[in-house]
Motif scaffolding. Structure first.
Motif, PDB file in Angstrom:
ATOM      1  N   LEU A  65       4.550 -10.408   4.797  1.00  0.00           N
ATOM      2  CA  LEU A  65       4.722  -8.755   4.196  1.00  0.00           C
ATOM      3  C   LEU A  65       4.152  -8.134   4.513  1.00  0.00           C
ATOM      4  N   TRP A  66       3.897  -6.554   4.961  1.00  0.00           N
ATOM      5  CA  TRP A  66       2.765  -5.718   4.409  1.00  0.00           C
ATOM      6  C   TRP A  66       3.783  -4.752   4.360  1.00  0.00           C
ATOM      7  N   LEU A  67       4.110  -3.828   3.559  1.00  0.00           N
ATOM      8  CA  LEU A  67       5.151  -2.327   2.687  1.00  0.00           C
ATOM      9  C   LEU A  67       4.384  -1.792   2.567  1.00  0.00           C
ATOM     10  N   LEU A  68       4.549  -0.785   3.233  1.00  0.00           N
ATOM     11  CA  LEU A  68       3.631   0.893   3.028  1.00  0.00           C
ATOM     12  C   LEU A  68       4.684   2.110   3.014  1.00  0.00           C
ATOM     13  N   SER A  69       4.157   2.807   1.707  1.00  0.00           N
ATOM     14  CA  SER A  69       4.421   4.274   1.773  1.00  0.00           C
ATOM     15  C   SER A  69       3.734   5.258   2.518  1.00  0.00           C
ATOM     16  N   ASP A  70       3.649   6.178   3.018  1.00  0.00           N
ATOM     17  CA  ASP A  70       2.855   7.126   2.861  1.00  0.00           C
ATOM     18  C   ASP A  70       3.276   8.780   3.515  1.00  0.00           C
ATOM     19  N   PHE A  71       3.195   9.261   3.599  1.00  0.00           N
ATOM     20  CA  PHE A  71       3.493  10.969   4.637  1.00  0.00           C
ATOM     21  C   PHE A  71       3.098  10.357   5.798  1.00  0.00           C
ATOM     22  N   ARG A  80      -8.927  16.974  -2.236  1.00  0.00           N
ATOM     23  CA  ARG A  80     -10.034  17.679  -1.814  1.00  0.00           C
ATOM     24  C   ARG A  80     -10.871  17.741  -2.941  1.00  0.00           C
ATOM     25  N   LEU A  81     -10.217  18.642  -3.192  1.00  0.00           N
ATOM     26  CA  LEU A  81     -10.255  19.683  -4.574  1.00  0.00           C
ATOM     27  C   LEU A  81     -10.679  18.798  -6.082  1.00  0.00           C
ATOM     28  N   LEU A  82      -9.908  17.709  -6.512  1.00  0.00           N
ATOM     29  CA  LEU A  82      -9.452  17.540  -7.397  1.00  0.00           C
ATOM     30  C   LEU A  82     -10.340  16.350  -7.289  1.00  0.00           C
ATOM     31  N   THR A  83     -10.171  15.170  -6.361  1.00  0.00           N
ATOM     32  CA  THR A  83     -10.769  14.258  -6.545  1.00  0.00           C
ATOM     33  C   THR A  83     -12.149  14.114  -5.152  1.00  0.00           C
ATOM     34  N   ASN A  84     -12.388  14.871  -4.728  1.00  0.00           N
ATOM     35  CA  ASN A  84     -13.618  14.895  -3.681  1.00  0.00           C
ATOM     36  C   ASN A  84     -13.209  13.928  -2.649  1.00  0.00           C
ATOM     37  N   LEU A  85     -11.687  13.515  -2.122  1.00  0.00           N
ATOM     38  CA  LEU A  85     -11.078  12.913  -0.995  1.00  0.00           C
ATOM     39  C   LEU A  85     -11.772  13.798   0.359  1.00  0.00           C
ATOM     40  N   ARG A  86     -12.481  12.885   1.101  1.00  0.00           N
ATOM     41  CA  ARG A  86     -13.273  13.731   2.043  1.00  0.00           C
ATOM     42  C   ARG A  86     -12.416  13.340   3.384  1.00  0.00           C
ATOM     43  N   THR A  87     -11.359  12.324   3.288  1.00  0.00           N
ATOM     44  CA  THR A  87     -10.236  11.991   4.569  1.00  0.00           C
ATOM     45  C   THR A  87      -9.423  13.569   4.490  1.00  0.00           C
ATOM     46  N   THR A  88      -9.519  14.021   5.958  1.00  0.00           N
ATOM     47  CA  THR A  88      -8.691  15.405   6.443  1.00  0.00           C
ATOM     48  C   THR A  88      -7.355  15.274   7.136  1.00  0.00           C
ATOM     49  N   THR A 137       0.822  -1.163  -0.361  1.00  0.00           N
ATOM     50  CA  THR A 137       0.408   0.293  -0.114  1.00  0.00           C
ATOM     51  C   THR A 137       0.512   0.969   0.344  1.00  0.00           C
ATOM     52  N   HIS A 138       1.594   1.681  -0.805  1.00  0.00           N
ATOM     53  CA  HIS A 138       2.284   2.849  -1.344  1.00  0.00           C
ATOM     54  C   HIS A 138       1.248   3.948  -1.418  1.00  0.00           C
ATOM     55  N   PHE A 139       1.121   5.126  -0.283  1.00  0.00           N
ATOM     56  CA  PHE A 139       0.364   5.960  -0.527  1.00  0.00           C
ATOM     57  C   PHE A 139      -1.036   6.238  -0.550  1.00  0.00           C
ATOM     58  N   PHE A 140      -1.632   5.180   0.197  1.00  0.00           N
ATOM     59  CA  PHE A 140      -3.143   4.050  -0.119  1.00  0.00           C
ATOM     60  C   PHE A 140      -3.522   4.941   0.704  1.00  0.00           C
ATOM     61  N   LEU A 141      -3.027   4.542   2.081  1.00  0.00           N
ATOM     62  CA  LEU A 141      -3.441   3.810   3.717  1.00  0.00           C
ATOM     63  C   LEU A 141      -3.714   5.959   3.246  1.00  0.00           C
ATOM     64  N   ASP A 142      -3.571   6.386   3.317  1.00  0.00           N
ATOM     65  CA  ASP A 142      -3.342   8.121   3.550  1.00  0.00           C
ATOM     66  C   ASP A 142      -4.633   8.107   3.317  1.00  0.00           C
ATOM     67  N   CYS A 143      -5.525   7.865   2.092  1.00  0.00           N
ATOM     68  CA  CYS A 143      -7.047   8.241   1.826  1.00  0.00           C
ATOM     69  C   CYS A 143      -7.737   7.477   2.116  1.00  0.00           C
ATOM     70  N   LEU A 144      -8.096   6.877   3.662  1.00  0.00           N
ATOM     71  CA  LEU A 144      -8.711   6.268   4.520  1.00  0.00           C
ATOM     72  C   LEU A 144      -8.909   7.424   5.674  1.00  0.00           C
ATOM     73  N   THR A 145     -10.076   7.134   6.210  1.00  0.00           N
ATOM     74  CA  THR A 145     -10.408   7.449   7.808  1.00  0.00           C
ATOM     75  C   THR A 145     -10.687   6.578   8.716  1.00  0.00           C
ATOM     76  N   GLN A 146      -9.876   6.709   9.914  1.00  0.00           N
ATOM     77  CA  GLN A 146      -9.498   5.748  10.383  1.00  0.00           C
ATOM     78  C   GLN A 146     -10.519   5.191  10.974  1.00  0.00           C
ATOM     79  N   PRO A 147     -11.614   5.078  10.490  1.00  0.00           N
ATOM     80  CA  PRO A 147     -12.456   3.451  10.687  1.00  0.00           C
ATOM     81  C   PRO A 147     -12.616   2.405   9.712  1.00  0.00           C
ATOM     82  N   ALA A 148     -11.951   3.777   8.816  1.00  0.00           N
ATOM     83  CA  ALA A 148     -12.777   2.692   7.130  1.00  0.00           C
ATOM     84  C   ALA A 148     -10.903   1.658   7.173  1.00  0.00           C
TER      85      ALA A 148
END
Length: 186
Positions: free
Chosen positions: A108-114, A138-146, A76-87
């Protein structure tokens, strides 16, 4: 035969390298964007026989997995940061049982994120950068995570151990390798 699940790899740059470097690996790649999957499939065309793409959400894919489906690697590279905590909590709880070590090798679980460093001079810069990125997405993709969710707590609760953290760009990014040990290592 090894198997991997790659969530949200975008245009497939990582996946093409993974497939090239590991000729015995078979991969399920999941993305909600048909455009990204088309780019990924084009980039990974030499390895198409070992690649199966899924145009769906990670949650829908995870929910559809049969109990007997296991992976040696989840990416999950730069993917988990798109999710809310419950999700994020739910996704990790759903996928973790499918991350199964063999008798001789860990899963193994490999991740990269901010990342926002816990202290130091780059903390304020990282907070401003992450806030700006969330606003742009949010402006470009309507992402609701903050804000960045905590991935360490649910991964640890799922029985994985952080083995290799790396914090490039003065700690603003993180690349982490989480491990579920093989039975012979327990």
């Amino acid at each position: 035969q090894k198997s991997a699940l790659v969530l949200g790899d975008g245009d497939g740059r990582f996946l093409a390298r993974l497939l090239a470097a590991n000729p015995a690996i078979h991969v399920d790649a999941v993305d909600t964007s048909r455009t990204m999957l088309d780019l990924l499939e084009a980039r990974c065309k030499p390895y198409a026989v070992r690649l199966h793409t899924h145009h769906t959400t990670a949650r829908a894919f995870a929910d559809s997995l049969p109990p007997t489906r296991h992976y040696d690697l989840i990416v999950t590279h730069f993917f988990l940061d798109c999710l809310t905590q419950p999700a994020l909590d739910t996704l990790i709880q759903t996928l973790a049982p499918h991350l199964a070590p063999t008798a001789t090798s860990p899963a193994l679980w490999l991740l990269s994120d901010f990342r926002i460093p816990p202290q130091g001079p780059t903390r304020l810069l990282a907070r401003a950068l992450v806030r700006t990125l969330y606003l742009a997405f949010r402006l470009l993709t309507n992402l609701r995570t903050t804000h960045l969710p905590d991935h360490a707590t649910p991964l640890t609760a799922a029985g994985l151990t952080l083995t290799t953290p790396h914090h490039p760009l003065t700690g603003i990014l993180t690349t982490e390798l989480w491990c579920r040990p093989s039975e012979s290592a327990i």
